[in-house]
Motif scaffolding. Structure first.
Motif, PDB file in Angstrom:
ATOM      1  N   LYS A  81       4.264  41.236  -4.813  1.00 26.64           N
ATOM      2  CA  LYS A  81       3.968  41.690  -3.440  1.00 26.64           C
ATOM      3  C   LYS A  81       3.219  40.643  -2.619  1.00 26.64           C
ATOM      4  CE  LYS A  81       5.859  45.674  -4.201  1.00 26.64           C
ATOM      5  NZ  LYS A  81       7.177  46.014  -3.593  1.00 26.64           N
ATOM      6  N   LYS A  82       3.228  39.398  -3.098  1.00 25.51           N
ATOM      7  CA  LYS A  82       2.599  38.315  -2.341  1.00 25.51           C
ATOM      8  C   LYS A  82       3.690  37.560  -1.565  1.00 25.51           C
ATOM      9  CE  LYS A  82      -1.197  37.686  -5.636  1.00 25.51           C
ATOM     10  NZ  LYS A  82      -1.881  36.741  -6.562  1.00 25.51           N
ATOM     11  N   ILE A  83       3.648  37.724  -0.258  1.00 26.21           N
ATOM     12  CA  ILE A  83       4.706  37.166   0.601  1.00 26.21           C
ATOM     13  C   ILE A  83       4.067  36.366   1.731  1.00 26.21           C
ATOM     14  CG2 ILE A  83       6.669  37.751   2.091  1.00 26.21           C
ATOM     15  CD1 ILE A  83       6.849  40.402   0.449  1.00 26.21           C
ATOM     16  N   HIS A  84       4.664  35.246   2.076  1.00 23.96           N
ATOM     17  CA  HIS A  84       4.115  34.423   3.156  1.00 23.96           C
ATOM     18  C   HIS A  84       5.232  33.866   4.029  1.00 23.96           C
ATOM     19  CE1 HIS A  84       4.774  31.334  -0.111  1.00 23.96           C
ATOM     20  NE2 HIS A  84       5.409  30.751   0.904  1.00 23.96           N
ATOM     21  N   SER A  85       4.857  33.370   5.187  1.00 22.99           N
ATOM     22  CA  SER A  85       5.796  32.628   6.027  1.00 22.99           C
ATOM     23  C   SER A  85       5.616  31.145   5.721  1.00 22.99           C
ATOM     24  CB  SER A  85       5.538  32.896   7.516  1.00 22.99           C
ATOM     25  OG  SER A  85       4.333  32.258   7.927  1.00 22.99           O
ATOM     26  N   PHE A  86       6.661  30.377   5.946  1.00 19.48           N
ATOM     27  CA  PHE A  86       6.613  28.947   5.665  1.00 19.48           C
ATOM     28  C   PHE A  86       5.532  28.269   6.509  1.00 19.48           C
ATOM     29  CE2 PHE A  86       8.145  24.536   6.125  1.00 19.48           C
ATOM     30  CZ  PHE A  86       8.307  24.188   4.786  1.00 19.48           C
ATOM     31  N   SER A  87       5.479  28.605   7.776  1.00 20.63           N
ATOM     32  CA  SER A  87       4.514  27.971   8.688  1.00 20.63           C
ATOM     33  C   SER A  87       3.078  28.226   8.246  1.00 20.63           C
ATOM     34  CB  SER A  87       4.721  28.485  10.116  1.00 20.63           C
ATOM     35  OG  SER A  87       6.003  28.138  10.592  1.00 20.63           O
ATOM     36  N   ASN A  88       2.781  29.466   7.853  1.00 25.85           N
ATOM     37  CA  ASN A  88       1.420  29.785   7.416  1.00 25.85           C
ATOM     38  C   ASN A  88       1.063  29.086   6.107  1.00 25.85           C
ATOM     39  OD1 ASN A  88       0.944  31.415   9.627  1.00 25.85           O
ATOM     40  ND2 ASN A  88       1.482  33.317   8.579  1.00 25.85           N
ATOM     41  N   LYS A  89       2.030  28.988   5.208  1.00 31.87           N
ATOM     42  CA  LYS A  89       1.759  28.342   3.923  1.00 31.87           C
ATOM     43  C   LYS A  89       1.516  26.839   4.108  1.00 31.87           C
ATOM     44  CE  LYS A  89       1.379  29.964   0.652  1.00 31.87           C
ATOM     45  NZ  LYS A  89       0.178  30.380  -0.138  1.00 31.87           N
ATOM     46  N   ILE A  90       2.250  26.226   5.034  1.00 35.36           N
ATOM     47  CA  ILE A  90       2.049  24.801   5.330  1.00 35.36           C
ATOM     48  C   ILE A  90       0.619  24.565   5.830  1.00 35.36           C
ATOM     49  CG2 ILE A  90       2.738  22.898   6.841  1.00 35.36           C
ATOM     50  CD1 ILE A  90       4.670  23.570   4.534  1.00 35.36           C
ATOM     51  N   LYS A  91       0.142  25.443   6.688  1.00 31.87           N
ATOM     52  CA  LYS A  91      -1.229  25.321   7.189  1.00 31.87           C
ATOM     53  C   LYS A  91      -2.240  25.545   6.067  1.00 31.87           C
ATOM     54  CE  LYS A  91      -0.166  26.798  11.909  1.00 31.87           C
ATOM     55  NZ  LYS A  91      -0.356  27.870  12.941  1.00 31.87           N
ATOM     56  N   GLU A  92      -1.991  26.554   5.242  1.00 28.04           N
ATOM     57  CA  GLU A  92      -2.907  26.877   4.151  1.00 28.04           C
ATOM     58  C   GLU A  92      -3.043  25.710   3.171  1.00 28.04           C
ATOM     59  OE1 GLU A  92      -2.723  29.737   0.264  1.00 28.04           O
ATOM     60  OE2 GLU A  92      -2.037  30.615   2.159  1.00 28.04           O
ATOM     61  N   LEU A  93      -1.943  24.996   2.936  1.00 26.20           N
ATOM     62  CA  LEU A  93      -1.945  23.885   1.988  1.00 26.20           C
ATOM     63  C   LEU A  93      -2.296  22.551   2.644  1.00 26.20           C
ATOM     64  CD1 LEU A  93       1.292  24.796  -0.024  1.00 26.20           C
ATOM     65  CD2 LEU A  93      -1.080  25.098  -0.767  1.00 26.20           C
ATOM     66  N   ASN A  94      -2.618  22.589   3.938  1.00 28.55           N
ATOM     67  CA  ASN A  94      -2.966  21.372   4.699  1.00 28.55           C
ATOM     68  C   ASN A  94      -1.847  20.326   4.666  1.00 28.55           C
ATOM     69  OD1 ASN A  94      -5.643  22.275   5.391  1.00 28.55           O
ATOM     70  ND2 ASN A  94      -6.274  21.795   3.294  1.00 28.55           N
ATOM     71  N   LEU A  95      -0.633  20.795   4.918  1.00 26.65           N
ATOM     72  CA  LEU A  95       0.526  19.908   4.877  1.00 26.65           C
ATOM     73  C   LEU A  95       1.135  19.672   6.258  1.00 26.65           C
ATOM     74  CD1 LEU A  95       2.380  21.407   1.747  1.00 26.65           C
ATOM     75  CD2 LEU A  95       0.804  19.461   1.820  1.00 26.65           C
ATOM     76  N   GLU A  96       0.379  19.981   7.314  1.00 24.99           N
ATOM     77  CA  GLU A  96       0.928  19.875   8.671  1.00 24.99           C
ATOM     78  C   GLU A  96       1.419  18.472   9.024  1.00 24.99           C
ATOM     79  OE1 GLU A  96      -2.038  21.298   7.930  1.00 24.99           O
ATOM     80  OE2 GLU A  96      -2.588  22.818   9.412  1.00 24.99           O
ATOM     81  N   ASN A  97       0.826  17.441   8.424  1.00 27.27           N
ATOM     82  CA  ASN A  97       1.204  16.066   8.756  1.00 27.27           C
ATOM     83  C   ASN A  97       2.013  15.393   7.647  1.00 27.27           C
ATOM     84  OD1 ASN A  97      -0.242  16.121  11.255  1.00 27.27           O
ATOM     85  ND2 ASN A  97      -2.141  15.863  10.096  1.00 27.27           N
ATOM     86  N   LYS A  98       2.567  16.187   6.747  1.00 25.51           N
ATOM     87  CA  LYS A  98       3.315  15.640   5.617  1.00 25.51           C
ATOM     88  C   LYS A  98       4.823  15.823   5.827  1.00 25.51           C
ATOM     89  CE  LYS A  98      -0.486  14.732   3.360  1.00 25.51           C
ATOM     90  NZ  LYS A  98      -0.943  13.334   3.142  1.00 25.51           N
ATOM     91  N   LYS A  99       5.582  14.882   5.265  1.00 21.69           N
ATOM     92  CA  LYS A  99       7.031  15.007   5.247  1.00 21.69           C
ATOM     93  C   LYS A  99       7.426  15.771   3.980  1.00 21.69           C
ATOM     94  CE  LYS A  99       8.194  12.831   9.006  1.00 21.69           C
ATOM     95  NZ  LYS A  99       8.903  13.545  10.104  1.00 21.69           N
TER      96      LYS A  99
END
Length: 362
Positions: free
Chosen positions: A172-190
């Motif tokens: 029951k753990k579901i996320h959106s891709f955009s939120n997970k990218i922010k959570e993992l601090n990957l906003e500036n990664k390819k």
């Protein structure tokens, strides 16, 4: 002298016969495209009862695959600031042949739909020393060999496609891709992204991911697995249509005759006006590269899957105990694990003409 004249006449006659047959087939296929689209709409878009009729369901599948073939053309590509033309095979069962430049231009690898197979993700973490994040809410944990490979018991967008037939129960753990990218601090990664679950789920996830321009720009490439059966051929067309706007297909393949160390094997043989060949395990593994990391790209005139790759440019890595890695060159096409399949030349010719027209308009 007379012999020479007859020889020239015969050569000219054979040439014109060849040209006539070549363009004749293209003309006939062009005429059939409109008829195929009408049949496709009748089968799928209008939810016709044809799908419930065994006599017409196979015709509907062939119509769907004819349409799909236009989106399965392989591209010759040139990566920006990367001269590496090699490909890599990292898995034992699956025929995911990945350009090394695609991995090298990525900072991070993300894999969704792990189930019980984390082989690709683990080996990218080991061999290329990339941070790897993997997800599947149908399992609670899975062993990894690399400290760079992290697993999370979570799903993207929805949990309705977990493999309940194999006893999976959602966390029951579901996320959106955009939120997970922010959570993992990957906003500036390819990011190189892999999706491997029900094709309807892949389509839903990609729709959500690609509607965000930042996500689309971050992705160096996308690796998917599609099951082009009667009940999923429409989604296969939709997902490949969605991807072709910003990505080009750089590799496609099937799987070994034995999968996951069992004797289980089955295939779909396809023979339509657009495609001839077979799909091992009824699967197609597709690898896409983002157009924004390419200097140039063009549809290849060679659309025979087994002949598309230069064997000497492919490295197959085998992983032993204690994470020891050995590399060997592919010496014969059979080792590629690619089905004997080809997209027929009328499709290639028609799509090349479209490509030339679009390039002139740009």
């Amino acid at each position: 002298m007379k012999i020479k004249r007859w020889t020239v006449l015969i050569v000219i006659l054979v040439f014109f016969m060849f040209v006539s047959v070549f363009f004749g087939k293209i003309f006939l296929y062009s005429y059939d495209i409109e008829k195929n689209n009408e049949k496709y709409n009748a089968c799928f878009d209008k939810k016709n009862k044809y799908l419930d009729n065994s006599d017409t369901s196979s015709k509907c599948f062939k119509s769907g695959f004819n349409k799909l073939a236009h989106n399965l053309l392989l591209y010759n590509v040139d990566f920006i600031d990367n001269k590496n033309q090699n490909y890599t095979i990292l898995e034992g069962d699956f025929a995911r042949i990945i350009p090394e430049a695609l991995i090298e231009k990525s900072n991070v690898f993300i894999g969704y739909g792990i189930s019980q197979n984390i082989e690709l993700e683990d080996r990218i973490a080991l061999l290329y020393e990339k941070p790897v994040f993997t997800f599947d809410c149908g399992i609670k944990s899975i062993a990894t060999k690399s400290k760079n490979c992290k697993f999370y018991p979570e799903c993207i967008a929805t949990d309705k496609y977990i493999k309940t037939e194999y006893g999976q129960i959602s966390t029951k753990k579901i996320h959106s891709f955009s939120n997970k990218i922010k959570e993992l601090n990957l906003e500036n990664k390819k990011i190189l992204l892999k999706l491997s679950f029900n094709i309807k789920g892949e389509y839903e996830a990609l729709q959500d991911i690609l509607k965000n321009p930042q996500n689309k720009n971050q992705l160096t490439g996308i690796i998917i697995a599609i099951q082009p059966a009667l009940d999923s051929i429409q989604q296969a067309n939709e997902i490949t249509n969605l991807l072709k706007n910003d990505f080009v297909l750089v590799s496609k393949g099937t799987c070994r005759k034995t999968i996951h160390n069992t004797d289980s094997y089955f295939e779909t043989n396809i023979n339509t006006p657009a495609f001839k060949g077979n799909l091992g395990c009824n699967l197609l593994f597709l690898v896409y590269a983002n157009k924004n990391i390419l200097n140039n790209y063009a549809i290849s005139l060679n659309q025979n899957d087994a002949l598309f790759f230069r064997l000497k440019s492919i490295n197959k890595f085998e992983f032993k105990k204690n994470n020891k890695v050995t590399k060997r060159e592919i010496k014969k096409a059979e080792d590629l694990n690619v089905a004997v399949a080809k997209i027929r030349y009328p499709v290639v010719f028609i799509e090349k003409i479209k490509e030339l027209k679009n390039s002139k308009n740009d």
